[in-house]
Scaffold this active site. Structure first.
Site, PDB file in Angstrom:
ATOM      1  N   HIS A   1      -4.962   5.705   4.042  1.00 34.70           N
ATOM      2  CA  HIS A   1      -4.703   7.135   3.945  1.00 34.70           C
ATOM      3  C   HIS A   1      -5.130   7.591   2.560  1.00 34.70           C
ATOM      4  O   HIS A   1      -5.607   6.767   1.754  1.00 34.70           O
ATOM      5  CB  HIS A   1      -3.223   7.435   4.220  1.00 34.70           C
ATOM      6  CG  HIS A   1      -2.292   6.578   3.416  1.00 34.70           C
ATOM      7  ND1 HIS A   1      -2.156   6.700   2.059  1.00 34.70           N
ATOM      8  CD2 HIS A   1      -1.479   5.547   3.774  1.00 34.70           C
ATOM      9  CE1 HIS A   1      -1.290   5.828   1.610  1.00 34.70           C
ATOM     10  NE2 HIS A   1      -0.866   5.088   2.628  1.00 34.70           N
TER      11      HIS A   1
ATOM     12  N   HIS B   1      -4.343   5.361  -0.490  1.00 30.72           N
ATOM     13  CA  HIS B   1      -5.267   4.242  -0.737  1.00 30.72           C
ATOM     14  C   HIS B   1      -6.599   4.758  -1.273  1.00 30.72           C
ATOM     15  O   HIS B   1      -7.195   4.165  -2.177  1.00 30.72           O
ATOM     16  CB  HIS B   1      -5.583   3.497   0.571  1.00 30.72           C
ATOM     17  CG  HIS B   1      -4.409   2.856   1.224  1.00 30.72           C
ATOM     18  ND1 HIS B   1      -3.888   3.300   2.413  1.00 30.72           N
ATOM     19  CD2 HIS B   1      -3.665   1.789   0.862  1.00 30.72           C
ATOM     20  CE1 HIS B   1      -2.870   2.524   2.762  1.00 30.72           C
ATOM     21  NE2 HIS B   1      -2.712   1.614   1.838  1.00 30.72           N
TER      22      HIS B   1
ATOM     23  N   LYS C   1       3.761   4.481  -5.682  1.00 29.99           N
ATOM     24  CA  LYS C   1       4.760   4.579  -4.606  1.00 29.99           C
ATOM     25  C   LYS C   1       5.476   3.237  -4.444  1.00 29.99           C
ATOM     26  O   LYS C   1       6.682   3.178  -4.274  1.00 29.99           O
ATOM     27  CB  LYS C   1       4.142   4.997  -3.276  1.00 29.99           C
ATOM     28  CG  LYS C   1       5.240   5.196  -2.224  1.00 29.99           C
ATOM     29  CD  LYS C   1       4.715   5.678  -0.922  1.00 29.99           C
ATOM     30  CE  LYS C   1       4.183   4.566  -0.082  1.00 29.99           C
ATOM     31  NZ  LYS C   1       5.231   3.704   0.507  1.00 29.99           N
ATOM     32  N   ASP C   2       4.698   2.161  -4.508  1.00 30.46           N
ATOM     33  CA  ASP C   2       5.286   0.815  -4.482  1.00 30.46           C
ATOM     34  C   ASP C   2       5.572   0.414  -5.930  1.00 30.46           C
ATOM     35  O   ASP C   2       4.966  -0.517  -6.466  1.00 30.46           O
ATOM     36  CB  ASP C   2       4.320  -0.160  -3.809  1.00 30.46           C
ATOM     37  CG  ASP C   2       4.096   0.201  -2.359  1.00 30.46           C
ATOM     38  OD1 ASP C   2       5.065   0.239  -1.597  1.00 30.46           O
ATOM     39  OD2 ASP C   2       2.939   0.481  -1.989  1.00 30.46           O
TER      40      ASP C   2
END
Ligand code: PAF
Length: 287
Positions: A34, A37, A149-150
């Site tokens: 998405h 990435h 996000k991670d």
């Protein structure tokens, strides 16, 4: 754009690029690409001459009963997206290529892996670190791009690289959000329409927590309670896994909020477990 399925092919193609003087940027992914990435590919494209993307759904980071078999796979559209964003090489190994036999070696990062997602997924980061170390050894990138996000993964990988003297620079990249604020994730596509609309509550809870911290520096415990109440009221189909307010480097819980901190959460919907976070500086400004 080239694609490669074997380690030998990747090594040859990257070595040829290096012989021509290229710097190598790397975006490791599990596919289901998405805009989040693709922003990593954009960042790599902006900073490096030769951009490698890997697409590998790594089985060792899924525990039994997790969503390995249903993890979204979309290789044709992923390859088209990589090409459109200017990747030079996409590495698509099979499980047998990455794990030709039962490995007896793995990478373990302690402490940082024992909080947040690591509490309920105790084997997850071992799988992540081991596969990322293997991918770094295969691609030998100058820079590797990881999304914020991670956030816990990013901190753990950066620490692994430091502790093991792996010669790669880890480049953190911004969280990319849908227009309603939901952090982009491959797993979002699995949400039912009702749960997709409830999932917006995660970002809303983070934003409201940020406001409370900026204006009043309320204690972490109060902020967490308010977030729990907000999510329970606005995303009743989601089960809160954790909401924590932590030090952005050590990932340890903090009590006061007049300092730089990370608010992180994970919420399990029936179809997918979602995570999100917000990084604030000591004035409560989002970073
Ligand atoms: O963030 C991911 O998609 C994965 O954890 C990674 C870094 C590609 C390792 O499998």
């Amino acid at each position: 754009m080239k694609t490669a399925q074997t380690i030998a092919e990747v090594r040859q193609i990257v070595s040829d690029a290096r012989t021509d003087g290229a710097t190598v940027g790397f975006a490791p992914t599990m596919g289901g690409l998405h805009e989040g990435h693709l922003s990593l590919i954009d960042a790599a494209r902006g900073e490096c001459d030769f951009v490698v993307v890997s697409i590998f759904v790594n089985p060792t980071q899924f525990a039994p009963g997790e969503d390995l078999s249903t993890y979204p796979r979309s290789i044709e559209t992923d390859l088209a997206a990589c090409e459109a964003r200017g990747a030079d090489l996409v590495f698509i190994p099979s499980v047998e290529t990455m794990y030709p036999r039962q490995a007896v070696t793995s990478v373990t990062v302690s402490q940082l892996t024992e909080t947040l997602c690591g509490r309920n997924r105790p084997t997850h980061f071992g799988g992540v670190c081991t596969v990322v170390a293997k991918l770094f050894n295969i691609v030998l990138p100058d820079k590797a791009f990881f999304g914020r996000k991670d956030y816990q993964q990013l901190v753990i990988v950066a620490r692994m690289v430091e502790d093991l003297d792996i010669p790669v620079e880890i480049v953190p990249c911004a969280i990319i959000r849908e227009t309603d604020g939901l952090a982009m994730s491959t797993r979002n596509q699995r949400l039912s329409p009702v749960n997709r609309s409830q999932a917006v509550a995660l970002h809303e809870a983070l934003q409201s927590a940020g406001d409370q911290i900026r204006e009043f520096h309320r204690p972490a415990r109060d902020i967490i309670t308010a977030m729990q109440e907000y999510i329970q009221a606005n995303a009743p189909n989601g089960e809160i896994d954790y909401i924590q307010i932590i030090d952005p480097q050590t990932l340890q819980d903090v009590e006061t909020t007049d300092r730089s901190l990370l608010i992180a959460l994970a919420v399990k919907f029936p179809e997918a477990r979602l995570i999100d976070n917000m990084l604030l500086d000591s004035a409560g400004q989002p970073q």
